[in-house]
Write an enzyme that holds these catalytic residues in place. Structure first.
Site, mmCIF file in Angstrom:
data_model
loop_
_atom_site.group_PDB
_atom_site.id
_atom_site.type_symbol
_atom_site.label_atom_id
_atom_site.label_comp_id
_atom_site.label_asym_id
_atom_site.label_seq_id
_atom_site.Cartn_x
_atom_site.Cartn_y
_atom_site.Cartn_z
ATOM 1 N N GLU A 414 -20.590 53.032 -28.543
ATOM 2 C CA GLU A 414 -19.450 52.417 -27.859
ATOM 3 C C GLU A 414 -18.851 53.341 -26.805
ATOM 4 O OE1 GLU A 414 -20.023 50.225 -31.674
ATOM 5 O OE2 GLU A 414 -19.869 52.364 -31.154
ATOM 6 N N GLN A 436 -19.621 44.987 -29.480
ATOM 7 C CA GLN A 436 -20.017 43.807 -30.242
ATOM 8 C C GLN A 436 -18.890 43.173 -31.064
ATOM 9 O OE1 GLN A 436 -23.453 43.861 -33.257
ATOM 10 N NE2 GLN A 436 -24.396 43.316 -31.305
ATOM 11 N N PHE A 437 -18.007 43.978 -31.625
ATOM 12 C CA PHE A 437 -16.850 43.474 -32.365
ATOM 13 C C PHE A 437 -15.665 44.385 -32.077
ATOM 14 C CE2 PHE A 437 -20.426 41.891 -34.811
ATOM 15 C CZ PHE A 437 -20.054 40.593 -35.117
ATOM 16 N N ASP A 439 -13.455 45.403 -33.996
ATOM 17 C CA ASP A 439 -13.264 46.401 -35.059
ATOM 18 C C ASP A 439 -14.055 47.674 -34.804
ATOM 19 O OD1 ASP A 439 -11.746 44.876 -37.399
ATOM 20 O OD2 ASP A 439 -13.183 43.491 -36.526
ATOM 21 N N ILE A 441 -14.445 49.062 -31.675
ATOM 22 C CA ILE A 441 -14.136 49.588 -30.345
ATOM 23 C C ILE A 441 -13.653 51.033 -30.377
ATOM 24 C CG2 ILE A 441 -11.691 48.905 -30.228
ATOM 25 C CD1 ILE A 441 -12.267 48.013 -27.312
ATOM 26 N N PRO A 443 -14.674 54.067 -31.328
ATOM 27 C CA PRO A 443 -15.396 55.202 -30.734
ATOM 28 C C PRO A 443 -15.356 55.219 -29.210
ATOM 29 C CG PRO A 443 -16.699 54.203 -32.489
ATOM 30 C CD PRO A 443 -15.542 53.279 -32.231
ATOM 31 N N HIS A 483 -15.156 42.601 -39.118
ATOM 32 C CA HIS A 483 -15.583 41.644 -38.102
ATOM 33 C C HIS A 483 -14.506 40.597 -37.841
ATOM 34 C CE1 HIS A 483 -19.309 43.359 -39.741
ATOM 35 N NE2 HIS A 483 -19.838 43.126 -38.560
#
Length: 693
Positions: A414, A436-437, A439, A441, A443, A483
């Site tokens: 990320e 992708q999600f 949750d 983000i 990093p 998620h």
């Protein structure tokens, strides 16, 4: 180590050696005058004392069509590129005419877009953070080359300058991984002075950068004595030639003494022994270069003249810099964002005969139309490539249509996904990327905060970062704790980015187009539960497909439902300020409240359409701010607070808020999830309570 000076004498001459010596003397004079005037040079700064040889050897060899990411000890590199000491001093003293940041950033934090010089985007203080944006620049250059879009006569390279301590950072490893995976034209210069503030090399690492680089298959590596100008010049020349010709990455590990302080605020006497200082002083690059000049027949008297002239010159320039003007206080407010060309809604939202589409397809069609017209548009992220086209099929068919160099998969990185967009933007690419999600983000937050959000502001508008960061968000029925999360409030604490949160297909398409054309970083929060309208009560997320020209300016809300004039005259109305899934909870709750509810869909959370919000609250006198995320200390509460301040005289009841229960995560069990989140019935009950005032 490269230890054969006879091999490099052919590549150097007295003129070059004397130029390097003059630059070294200036750097020493600058460091000395800063130290003597500590009451004036009060802002924290570093100097390049001890690192001059490798830095000057590098700066002299970069071309105007190259790109560079220096770090905060690289003042000698900048003067070797052609920057004047006076210009660096203006930044040192935070003066108005600091050419990099207008007095906003630290010494030797360059940001340069000037003819005849390498391009240098925003450079931060965060250790190792420059590796990802720099590698993103190389990634963008590689893409442009493959498409025949580069303008330089020779192939440009990217220089990324790092301290050895930064090699322990995980984000540096992400950059190395991508550089070798994609064979990118980047030169990593690692300057190793064996100290990371007060932490010694033995304490902070198991191996040096040269040894560490061996683990990245395809990363060429070299070592050099970075205190020896002649050897450094030859090593840098070899590395630049390799990258320029082979279009592959290389790492040069240069050992250097640290002769100055870590910074003016962390002084060497605080933590270094006399023995250590004496050992480092034996490798001073200036006496080393004097040795070469003596061998070349340059008399000592000539070197003394150069040194004295450097001291006089630096004294004069320093006095000028001290007398220079400070920034005007009102300049504080300039360059939060670069101006966007999208200022009004255009195109047909509901063309006659248009098909009805779901929200996930609206995003896909927007990106597809953009990529068809703009070759600089690319898309990358986890699982978005040809094989799957996104876990939500949000990128389906794009790789087939536009090629694997424009739509490609990324590893679970990320930080690289987000941070590389700063580099991509600097070379003219306009990326769509996907985390992708929501949750996951976190990093990438380091790059978002440190690099993207500050770039436009700290470079006085020279380097806004044009990127669209797509983030699926929200609960959708049993997604569980990793998620289902909504984290817009955390993102909204980051200034310098725009945040969009559509609730339906038409808005998705129009806002996606605007996000692409906006020259600033835009985070698109896309609710998974609205993608297909499979969640009960979300049919309204489907809309007619807007036409190709449809676009919505960011920062403009929409009246999703109007209250009736009859109920308004009776004083029986409530306005709901919401976004995303909240729009649908409110729409369904309003069905049982006979014209009493008005719904404002914010669409963009920052910048928010405050004018619309306050106008409607004043009109109705009662207000509910509704969100999906946990309510305490949230964006919703912040909006409610602003409404209370600005609309107090017009309110007939307290401004109420509603959101998820204040639990750490959304549980997997659907019953527990239902208990935690708002829904149509809970919203209706809250509205009835509010109308009872």
């Amino acid at each position: 180590m490269m230890t054969a000076p006879e091999e490099v004498k052919l590549k150097t001459d007295n003129e070059l050696l004397l130029k390097a010596y003059r630059l070294m003397c200036r750097e020493r004079a600058m460091a000395d005058i800063y130290e003597k005037n500590r009451d004036i040079t009060k802002y924290v700064h570093s100097t390049s004392r001890g690192h001059e040889a490798i830095q000057i050897a590098t700066g002299l060899q970069l071309k105007s069509y190259d790109y560079a990411s220096p770090y905060y000890r690289d003042a000698s590199m900048l003067t070797a590129m052609g920057m004047e000491p006076y210009e660096l001093m203006l930044q040192l003293l935070a003066k108005k005419d600091d050419p990099f940041s207008g007095g906003r950033s630290y010494y030797s934090h360059p940001a340069l877009k000037r003819e005849g010089f390498p391009t240098i985007p925003h450079q931060s203080s965060a250790t190792g953070m420059q590796a990802i944006p720099a590698t993103g620049m190389a990634h963008g250059i590689s893409y442009l080359e493959k498409r025949g879009k580069t303008k330089a006569v020779e192939s440009p390279i990217v220089l990324c300058s790092l301290g050895d301590g930064s090699i322990t950072e995980g984000e540096v490893s992400e950059a190395f991984q991508e550089a070798v995976l994609h064979k990118l034209p980047i030169f990593y210069l690692v300057q190793d002075n064996t100290w990371g503030i007060s932490v010694s090399a033995e304490e902070m690492r198991a191996m040096n950068a040269y040894e560490f680089a061996a683990g990245f298959k395809g990363l060429e590596r070299r070592q050099v004595d970075g205190a020896d100008f002649v050897k450094s010049y030859a090593a840098v020349q070899e590395c630049i030639d390799y990258v320029r010709n082979e279009r592959k990455p290389i790492l040069l590990h240069a050992t250097c003494p640290l002769l100055g302080h870590h910074t003016s605020g962390v002084r060497r006497e605080f933590y270094r022994s006399d023995e250590d200082l004496k050992l480092h002083s034996q490798d001073d690059p200036i006496p080393n270069l004097e040795g070469y000049l003596h061998e070349a027949g340059v008399p000592k008297s000539q070197l003394m003249i150069i040194d004295n002239a450097a001291k006089e010159y630096i004294e004069t320039e320093f006095a000028k810099a001290v007398a220079a003007a400070d920034p005007e206080p009102e300049s504080l407010y300039l360059h939060e964002f670069a101006p966007t060309p999208i200022t009004e809604e255009k195109g047909e939202r509901s063309p006659e005969g248009a098909r009805t589409i779901i929200m996930v397809d609206a995003g896909l069609y927007a990106v597809q139309e953009i990529m068809a017209e703009h070759e600089e548009a690319i898309l990358y992220g986890q699982d978005v490539g040809r094989r799957l086209g996104g876990v939500f099929r949000e990128a389906a068919t794009l790789a087939e249509k536009y090629g694997d160099d424009r739509v490609f998969n990324m590893p679970i990185q990320e930080a690289y996904i987000i941070g590389s967009t700063a580099g991509m933007s600097a070379v003219g690419i306009k990326p769509f990327v996907e985390v992708q999600f929501c949750d996951y983000i976190w990093p990438g937050i380091n790059q978002l905060v440190t690099e993207l959000s500050k770039s436009c502001y700290l470079t006085m508008g020279k380097f806004p970062v044009s990127s669209v960061i797509r983030v699926p968000i929200g609960a959708y029925g049993g997604g569980g704790p990793y998620h289902s999360g909504c984290h817009e409030s955390a993102l909204l604490t980051v200034k310098g980015i725009k945040i969009v949160y559509p609730s339906n297909a038409a808005d998705m398409k129009g806002l996606m187009k605007a996000a692409y054309h906006d020259p600033n970083p835009v985070v698109m929060l896309e609710h998974k539960g609205l993608y297909w309208s499979k969640v009960p009560g979300t049919e309204a997320a489907k809309t007619a497909e807007p036409d190709k020209d449809y676009i919505i300016p960011l920062g403009k809300g929409r009246v999703a439902l109007e209250a009736s004039e009859e109920q308004l005259k009776k004083g029986n109305t409530v306005v709901v300020i919401t976004y995303g899934m909240g729009v649908h909870w409110a729409l369904n709750a309003a069905k049982n409240l006979d014209g009493q509810i008005e719904i404002i869909d914010l669409r963009t959370l920052y910048p928010m359409d405050e004018e619309l919000v306050m106008e409607r609250v004043k009109k109705h006198g009662k207000c509910l701010v509704l969100a999906e995320e946990q309510i305490m200390n949230s964006f919703a509460e912040s909006v409610a607070g602003r409404i209370s301040q600005q609309c107090f005289k017009f309110l007939d009841a307290p401004v109420m808020t509603m959101g998820a229960a204040n639990m750490p995560a959304v549980p997997l069990n659907i019953g527990l999830e239902k208990e935690m989140l708002p829904n149509k019935d809970k919203v209706e009950a809250k509205l009835r309570e509010l109308m009872g005032w």
